[in-house]
Motif scaffolding. Structure first.
Motif, PDB file in Angstrom:
ATOM      1  N   ASN A   5       0.747  -1.106   0.052  1.00 25.55           N
ATOM      2  CA  ASN A   5       0.007  -0.005   0.034  1.00 25.55           C
ATOM      3  C   ASN A   5       1.001   1.222  -0.004  1.00 25.55           C
ATOM      4  O   ASN A   5       1.078   1.706   1.121  1.00 25.55           O
ATOM      5  CB  ASN A   5      -0.844   0.027   1.300  1.00 25.55           C
TER       6      ASN A   5
ATOM      7  N   ALA B 106       0.045   4.326  -0.481  1.00 24.12           N
ATOM      8  CA  ALA B 106      -0.295   5.351   0.208  1.00 24.12           C
ATOM      9  C   ALA B 106       0.301   5.824   1.452  1.00 24.12           C
ATOM     10  O   ALA B 106       0.294   6.903   2.005  1.00 24.12           O
ATOM     11  CB  ALA B 106      -1.709   5.179   0.495  1.00 24.12           C
TER      12      ALA B 106
ATOM     13  N   ASN C 230       0.638   8.642  -5.040  1.00 23.93           N
ATOM     14  CA  ASN C 230       0.056   8.922  -3.842  1.00 23.93           C
ATOM     15  C   ASN C 230      -0.409  10.355  -3.517  1.00 23.93           C
ATOM     16  O   ASN C 230       0.774  11.183  -3.833  1.00 23.93           O
ATOM     17  CB  ASN C 230       0.495   8.244  -2.950  1.00 23.93           C
TER      18      ASN C 230
ATOM     19  N   LYS D  42      -1.833  12.867  -0.375  1.00 25.44           N
ATOM     20  CA  LYS D  42      -2.293  13.055   1.369  1.00 25.44           C
ATOM     21  C   LYS D  42      -3.529  13.883   1.061  1.00 25.44           C
ATOM     22  O   LYS D  42      -2.973  15.231   1.098  1.00 25.44           O
ATOM     23  CB  LYS D  42      -1.069  13.226   2.065  1.00 25.44           C
TER      24      LYS D  42
ATOM     25  N   ILE E 111      -5.380  10.948   6.384  1.00 26.73           N
ATOM     26  CA  ILE E 111      -5.827  10.268   5.214  1.00 26.73           C
ATOM     27  C   ILE E 111      -5.034  10.245   3.930  1.00 26.73           C
ATOM     28  O   ILE E 111      -4.496  11.318   3.684  1.00 26.73           O
ATOM     29  CB  ILE E 111      -7.247  10.399   4.818  1.00 26.73           C
ATOM     30  N   SER E 112      -4.558   9.231   3.143  1.00 27.56           N
ATOM     31  CA  SER E 112      -3.917   9.262   2.073  1.00 27.56           C
ATOM     32  C   SER E 112      -4.385   8.405   1.073  1.00 27.56           C
ATOM     33  O   SER E 112      -4.881   7.156   1.404  1.00 27.56           O
ATOM     34  CB  SER E 112      -2.328   8.947   2.256  1.00 27.56           C
ATOM     35  N   PHE E 113      -4.154   8.474  -0.372  1.00 28.14           N
ATOM     36  CA  PHE E 113      -4.724   7.574  -1.257  1.00 28.14           C
ATOM     37  C   PHE E 113      -3.430   7.472  -2.301  1.00 28.14           C
ATOM     38  O   PHE E 113      -2.564   8.180  -2.498  1.00 28.14           O
ATOM     39  CB  PHE E 113      -5.885   8.268  -2.257  1.00 28.14           C
TER      40      PHE E 113
ATOM     41  N   SER F 186      -5.372   1.972  -3.490  1.00 30.39           N
ATOM     42  CA  SER F 186      -5.119   1.827  -2.357  1.00 30.39           C
ATOM     43  C   SER F 186      -5.497   3.222  -1.423  1.00 30.39           C
ATOM     44  O   SER F 186      -5.399   4.332  -1.842  1.00 30.39           O
ATOM     45  CB  SER F 186      -3.825   1.411  -1.646  1.00 30.39           C
ATOM     46  N   THR F 187      -5.932   2.954  -0.184  1.00 28.59           N
ATOM     47  CA  THR F 187      -6.152   3.969   0.777  1.00 28.59           C
ATOM     48  C   THR F 187      -5.188   3.739   2.115  1.00 28.59           C
ATOM     49  O   THR F 187      -5.128   2.508   2.674  1.00 28.59           O
ATOM     50  CB  THR F 187      -7.642   4.203   1.178  1.00 28.59           C
TER      51      THR F 187
ATOM     52  N   ILE G  74      -4.820   5.333   6.405  1.00 28.13           N
ATOM     53  CA  ILE G  74      -5.488   6.154   7.306  1.00 28.13           C
ATOM     54  C   ILE G  74      -4.560   5.840   8.459  1.00 28.13           C
ATOM     55  O   ILE G  74      -4.378   4.795   9.065  1.00 28.13           O
ATOM     56  CB  ILE G  74      -6.963   5.866   7.592  1.00 28.13           C
TER      57      ILE G  74
END
Length: 334
Positions: free
Chosen positions: A60, A62, A132, A134, A139-141, A166-167, A169
């Motif tokens: 992930n 992120a 990615n 933020k 929270i980031s993607f 993906s995410t 937290i």
């Protein structure tokens, strides 16, 4: 004699109606989910909730948004099942922290692998660019996209797109990760030398929860669902569909990291994975690994190593698919 001849002809005709399915079972080996880095192998993890870059860069990504380092990484792995050794599988990645909220990079990693016990070895690799973002301090993607290719007897497949989202937290000592992936569909024009094979690999959903107890102790729990009911295999225009039970498509792991990675950290994990075969077979894994800074007094800060060993198929004979996996990883952060 006439009756016997007609009876034999009818019986052979009846059997021949099933013949297109038999080569699929007999010729095509299954596959396992790969562990693309030594850090993840030591945790028996897919990296959906790993915060350290040695795991998140192959899982992930992120989570990379919560640090501001540029990264170069290489990892190699192999497996052993008496008396055979698998090929050496290589993963590589790079990452640029462009700003406090945005970063991008690339990675090449195995997604699905199979080395034993069949003589036919299988590998599926993805070569992705990723970015990615933020959203806020919590929270980031991330989006990953690139071509994938598979290898079986007779050579390599056509390429297909591997895409994942993906995410990540993070809130105080807790973290949550979600990863959705579609590996794609692949075509072999010369499978076994002259056959035509098409196969669709299963999508998967991964969910992870992590907790940092203190500076020396971390826990993480992961679960995944592979959509094997959406897979397909077509050999010489003959389709195969196996009605797998949904309950067999779930797997997961529990992992512990003890120590500080800047000095030395011990990784360990146990998990349950699913092997794609004529039946979906669950098997258990146990692993151990060490991670640390690579001679900081000589090279300076930012050089890390990981060395891990995993036993896949606990209490299963090697002739039925058990194997020992080993991996080594180097990462440079600057």
């Amino acid at each position: 004699m006439i009756f016997k001849s007609k009876w034999h002809s009818g019986f052979l005709l009846f059997c021949s109606s099933f013949f297109p399915l038999l080569p699929i079972h007999a010729q095509i080996s299954g596959y396992d989910v790969a562990f693309p880095s030594a850090y993840l192998l030591g945790l028996s993890s897919q990296g959906v909730v790993s915060t350290h870059a040695m795991g998140s860069i192959y899982g992930n990504t992120a989570f990379l948004s919560f640090q501001n380092k540029h990264i170069l990484d290489v990892s190699s792995s192999g497996s052993y099942a008496n008396p055979n050794l698998s090929p050496v599988y290589i993963s590589g990645a790079g990452y640029v922290s462009f700003s406090e909220s945005f970063g991008f990079g690339f990675r090449g990693k195995p997604v699905y692998l199979r080395s034993f016990p069949s003589d036919e070895r299988y590998s599926n690799y993805a070569f992705q660019a990723f970015a990615n973002w933020k959203l806020n301090p919590y929270i980031s993607f991330a989006l990953h996209l690139g071509p994938g290719v598979s290898g079986r007897l007779g050579g390599y497949s056509s390429y297909s797109w591997n895409v994942s989202l993906s995410t990540a937290i993070q809130y105080e000592q807790f973290r949550l990760g979600v990863l959705l992936e579609s590996p794609g569909s692949y075509r072999y024009d010369q499978f076994l030398g002259s056959e035509r094979l098409n196969e669709k690999l299963p999508e998967r959903v991964l969910l992870g929860l992590g907790y940092k107890w203190n500076e020396w102790l971390e826990f993480q729990l992961e679960g995944s669902r592979k959509f094997y009911e959406r897979t397909s295999v077509r050999l010489n225009e003959s389709n195969q569909y196996i009605p797998y039970a949904v309950r067999t498509m779930y797997s997961g792991n529990f992992s512990i990291a003890v120590g500080k990675i800047e000095s030395i950290q011990l990784l360990t994990g146990v998990g349950r994975e699913i092997r794609m075969d004529r039946t979906l077979r669950g098997f258990y894994t146990a692993s151990i690994g060490i991670v640390g800074s690579l001679f900081p007094s000589w090279f300076g800060e930012g050089y890390f190593y990981a060395l891990s060993v995993q036993r896949a198929g606990l209490s299963v004979p090697e002739r039925e698919g058990a194997e020992t996996r080993m991996a080594f990883q180097l990462q440079f952060q600057f």
